[in-house]
Design an enzyme around this catalytic site. Sequence first.
Site, PDB file in Angstrom:
ATOM      1  N   ARG B 320       0.876  -1.288  -0.022  1.00  0.00           N
ATOM      2  CA  ARG B 320       0.002  -0.326   0.002  1.00  0.00           C
ATOM      3  C   ARG B 320       0.861   1.317   0.053  1.00  0.00           C
ATOM      4  O   ARG B 320       1.921   1.173   0.821  1.00  0.00           O
ATOM      5  CB  ARG B 320      -0.830   0.194   1.251  1.00  0.00           C
ATOM      6  CG  ARG B 320      -1.931  -1.198   1.222  1.00  0.00           C
ATOM      7  CD  ARG B 320      -2.680  -0.770   2.305  1.00  0.00           C
ATOM      8  NE  ARG B 320      -3.641  -2.193   2.435  1.00  0.00           N
ATOM      9  CZ  ARG B 320      -4.405  -2.429   3.608  1.00  0.00           C
ATOM     10  NH1 ARG B 320      -4.604  -1.893   4.624  1.00  0.00           N
ATOM     11  NH2 ARG B 320      -5.349  -3.524   3.495  1.00  0.00           N
ATOM     12  N   GLN B 338      -0.465  -9.147   6.022  1.00  0.00           N
ATOM     13  CA  GLN B 338      -1.711  -9.120   6.724  1.00  0.00           C
ATOM     14  C   GLN B 338      -2.251 -10.623   6.868  1.00  0.00           C
ATOM     15  O   GLN B 338      -2.079 -11.617   6.203  1.00  0.00           O
ATOM     16  CB  GLN B 338      -3.070  -8.488   5.732  1.00  0.00           C
ATOM     17  CG  GLN B 338      -3.532  -7.361   6.286  1.00  0.00           C
ATOM     18  CD  GLN B 338      -4.728  -7.103   5.563  1.00  0.00           C
ATOM     19  OE1 GLN B 338      -5.025  -7.576   4.286  1.00  0.00           O
ATOM     20  NE2 GLN B 338      -5.451  -6.146   5.844  1.00  0.00           N
ATOM     21  N   ASP B 340      -4.798 -12.451   7.145  1.00  0.00           N
ATOM     22  CA  ASP B 340      -6.411 -11.714   6.545  1.00  0.00           C
ATOM     23  C   ASP B 340      -7.065 -13.271   6.458  1.00  0.00           C
ATOM     24  O   ASP B 340      -6.670 -14.345   6.030  1.00  0.00           O
ATOM     25  CB  ASP B 340      -5.961 -11.728   5.220  1.00  0.00           C
ATOM     26  CG  ASP B 340      -6.806 -10.578   4.602  1.00  0.00           C
ATOM     27  OD1 ASP B 340      -7.917 -10.111   5.507  1.00  0.00           O
ATOM     28  OD2 ASP B 340      -6.606  -9.888   3.652  1.00  0.00           O
ATOM     29  N   HIS B 342     -11.422 -14.417   5.090  1.00  0.00           N
ATOM     30  CA  HIS B 342     -12.493 -13.888   4.712  1.00  0.00           C
ATOM     31  C   HIS B 342     -13.487 -15.434   5.067  1.00  0.00           C
ATOM     32  O   HIS B 342     -13.409 -16.256   4.381  1.00  0.00           O
ATOM     33  CB  HIS B 342     -12.705 -13.747   3.235  1.00  0.00           C
ATOM     34  CG  HIS B 342     -11.898 -12.425   2.938  1.00  0.00           C
ATOM     35  ND1 HIS B 342     -10.570 -12.605   2.588  1.00  0.00           N
ATOM     36  CD2 HIS B 342     -12.148 -11.253   2.907  1.00  0.00           C
ATOM     37  CE1 HIS B 342     -10.295 -11.293   2.562  1.00  0.00           C
ATOM     38  NE2 HIS B 342     -10.932 -10.429   2.535  1.00  0.00           N
TER      39      HIS B 342
END
Lengths: 598, 598
Positions: B320, B338, B340, B342
């Site tokens: 980023r 991350q 991460d 889902h």
Amino acid sequence: MTLDQPADAAAQHDDTPFAELDPDEQLRRMRHSAAHVLAEAVLEMFPEAKYAIGPPIDNGFYYDFDLPRPLTPEDLTVLDKRMRKTAKRNVPIQGEWIPKAQAREIFANQPYKLEMIDEIDDDTVGHFTHAKFEDLCRGGHTERTGQLGAFKLTHSAGAYWRGDENRPMLQRVYGLLFPTREELDAYIEAREEAERRDHRRLGRELDLYSTHEEYGPGLIYWHPKGGRIRMEIEDAWRKEHIEAGYEIVFTPHIGRGELWETSGHLDFYADGMYSPMDVDGNDYYMKPMNCPFHVQIYNNTRRSYRELPMRLAELGTVYRYERSGVLHGLMRVRGFTQDDSHIICTPDQVEDEIVSVVEFVLHILRLFGFTEFEARLSTRPEKSVGDPEQWEMAEDSLRRALERADLAYEVDAGDGAFYGPKIDIDLTDTLGRKWQCSTVQFDFNLPERFDMSYIGEDGAEHRPYMVHRALLGSLERFFGVLIEHYGGALPLWLSPVQAMVIPIADRHVDFAHHVQRELRTQGFRVDVDTSGERMGNMIRRAQLQKTPYMLVIGDREVEAEQVSVRDRSGDDLGAMPLFQLTDRMVDERDSRTYQPPV
Amino acid sequence: MTLDQPADAAAQHDDTPFAELDPDEQLRRMRHSAAHVLAEAVLEMFPEAKYAIGPPIDNGFYYDFDLPRPLTPEDLTVLDKRMRKTAKRNVPIQGEWIPKAQAREIFANQPYKLEMIDEIDDDTVGHFTHAKFEDLCRGGHTERTGQLGAFKLTHSAGAYWRGDENRPMLQRVYGLLFPTREELDAYIEAREEAERRDHRRLGRELDLYSTHEEYGPGLIYWHPKGGRIRMEIEDAWRKEHIEAGYEIVFTPHIGRGELWETSGHLDFYADGMYSPMDVDGNDYYMKPMNCPFHVQIYNNTRRSYRELPMRLAELGTVYRYERSGVLHGLMRVRGFTQDDSHIICTPDQVEDEIVSVVEFVLHILRLFGFTEFEARLSTRPEKSVGDPEQWEMAEDSLRRALERADLAYEVDAGDGAFYGPKIDIDLTDTLGRKWQCSTVQFDFNLPERFDMSYIGEDGAEHRPYMVHRALLGSLERFFGVLIEHYGGALPLWLSPVQAMVIPIADRHVDFAHHVQRELRTQGFRVDVDTSGERMGNMIRRAQLQKTPYMLVIGDREVEAEQVSVRDRSGDDLGAMPLFQLTDRMVDERDSRTYQPPV
């Protein structure tokens, strides 16, 4: 005339009787003649057909045609039959050299032949015939159509005339041809086996990974089951590396242009790199290699000889440009995780390090069930950096390491990279195919470019040696090789689902879950099939998924607190108490034994 | 006049006696007056000094000067003394409003004051004095110089006049000021403690990681010792996730523009993304988030309700863009991994999933030794996607999850993302600072944009719910938080070197290596100090490296086959047989206990 024919195949002047030719030349001629016989059959079927070129190729032959309609599989069956008839009639194949003008008359309705006649730099052209068939041809044939061996038409596919997408699309009919029926059958069987083992097919059927062309071809998405396999590979890799004295590092995926200028990659590797991104007015590039990053870690502080050898290893994901045409499943991709390491050491240490690395390569590859290896030693090319003495020392140490590891090797003289000699190690898979995964490579370039140094025992600065090495090469590619080697039926320790518990009826589900929990406490990946389908279906599905063990639970099993065990080859191992199964599975997993399905 | 002074500080008209002001205003005035007293002292030292502005700031004050030479630390000591003298003299501080013309005469030799006079939109300006010192000032002062509280000049640093790099560089002198000596000392102590714990300093001293500005700021290189810690974090993370029913996936770091167009990132997140790379004429972007890739894995095949909830997790490295000015060690970077996940589920499942996730967050953070948490619930903003009923249900389930987890929380009404409500969870570190690491967030956007669906029990297609979550947030940042929380003295299980074996003399080295080997068989990371230095040095070095255990080996230990154990707090745990130490260490490691150094 067959354009693709090798230049040295001006064999038309060779009057040696067919029977006296060497077997390779015989086979080449059989394949070439079969192409003519195929063209004859196609012209019989489509008198208006335009025919182009028909060379022998590896394993058979093809011929390109411009036809009024697409060929169907049924057409191929008819053509195959007609070819057999011609073979049976055993007519002679004859050739002569005729003036171009005469050839233009003969092929007046054949535009592809006319184009080729125009391009021939001679007054005469070859004219080969059998029965009523005529072709423009440089020759290299059997004497009669009865000498074609065993052949089989396989399929047809579109092919641009002369491979040029601005020229007409032709239909290319392919055939296999071998001297004997046995050889043809063996080849077909091997090819079918390779197709059954194709990692792209198994990757889909076993839900291991996917690619998404629309969002970028050649980029691998590891699905949950592929992820489980990858974690086993990574864990084993890390454990072995740590035990072998490597240190694991993690480095960025991008670096500023300056890094790649200093490393030289922008000079000598630019084609393999992605175009730059702009960050605050600076060019940044995705890494095609991890080396310059590892060098930064080394160079981060002044180093002493006491710290050497330093073995920095990373599962580093690199991105390299490949033309989209050459991308192939997991085998050739645009992003892959290299199991990369850089060994930085003193001149005194280098030979022992190389020996250890070569032994370590074999040790790691053996963990995964490979047993046959071959090596290639690539030596100093004409253009190289580094002083010749260093090269000699490096090549010697590579050679001695191969010898100490008792590894057969060839020497590719002059085939090393400009920055150092290397060893490549191929492994052989179940189908006898060789895969180059491992490489051990000296680098005389980066230590200079990044001015690497250490303080020696003498208190002075010295330049260290640096050796790159990758064992599995690319995790993606190695994953593909593993899938094909095992035909998807991976050893227990690598299997994404190690056992499927199959309750015969609803009343057996509780005990099935109990079995699952027990096996999970031993670290096993176990699912329960709660589909409620018929037992046969459930077993079949687990088998198709190459699940090593199927544990069937019925009334008898619940009552006796046992499981009925089948393996994926279909063998019924009988009923046994859970502890007995667990012991068996723990042994098999921890010893990384492989029980191949029959 | 002090430019940086808050606008509402037009307190000069406030004639309330100092003693009756609220404590904040008192403190602000003390700091402002101290700035004047500092300027007076500087003008005494350098009569030719030009003085600019001097506002109160958090924790103290500063004043900017244009001086004939750079200030030395010795100068600050002198200035500090003079200020104390002025404070002791306790002279009155007085202000009045004078015409600009008069002010121009008073400050005729003070170009910065003249510039400010010109800019004031009024006929009169403030003129504040104490003893012989005069300043252009809007006021807001103590009544006398004896009311300054406890102060201390800390350092000076360059600062452009008006922050403009085209204007002169001034010298800014900083001071701390608190009402009492106790408060000042406590602040200094806390700041020193924070500096000692600064992850950038410890990262360097403990050789954990580095950044290389010249090759790209904000990109982290994990050194071998940092890598060991990261692997422990990753291994614990993976193990816990697998046990909690997550599936680990691996996805690419780049994707074609089409992916980011469909996901909407190119619309609503473009500022955080790197510029595109060109591949075969297509734009490719580095991923700032993993979500769209996980959606592709979900969408790869038709899904049934039987497969839900599906919990896809990845240690996915994202890139980023951040302005270089805000980059800060490990805390704010340009590339980070991350943790991460889902969760894709049916509406029926969503509440239980949220409850599990919140409990899982706390479970994971507790593993790392954090015990204090606070949450924030951010609800529907004005602009949002998704239907209001879904939002309500989602917010309710987040709220109930917080309550069921017995977690204190605030509500930030309207502060959710446009695509869904979320919970952020802060942890509190040893110094009482809060760090936001974990987030649990609904997404009503991507399921629509990527047309995600599953076949329900009813045989019809339904849209699943999708919840993003990250527990550690960024591995890099979490690593930084861990280092600061523990001041580098990590719990045994996370320590890169868990024990240092210290042989007193050469004749003890063999036994030292024996001890090392024994501990390694138990999976411990153990080094032997073979420097041959004095024992005290070796112990001190291991302590500075925050090594949990130092195992000293001398004649007695070799003879008795024991080790003399010290911990990093300096405690002497006495001599013990190796098995006893091993038992202790295994317990401590496997229970993830933390023995803080005193």
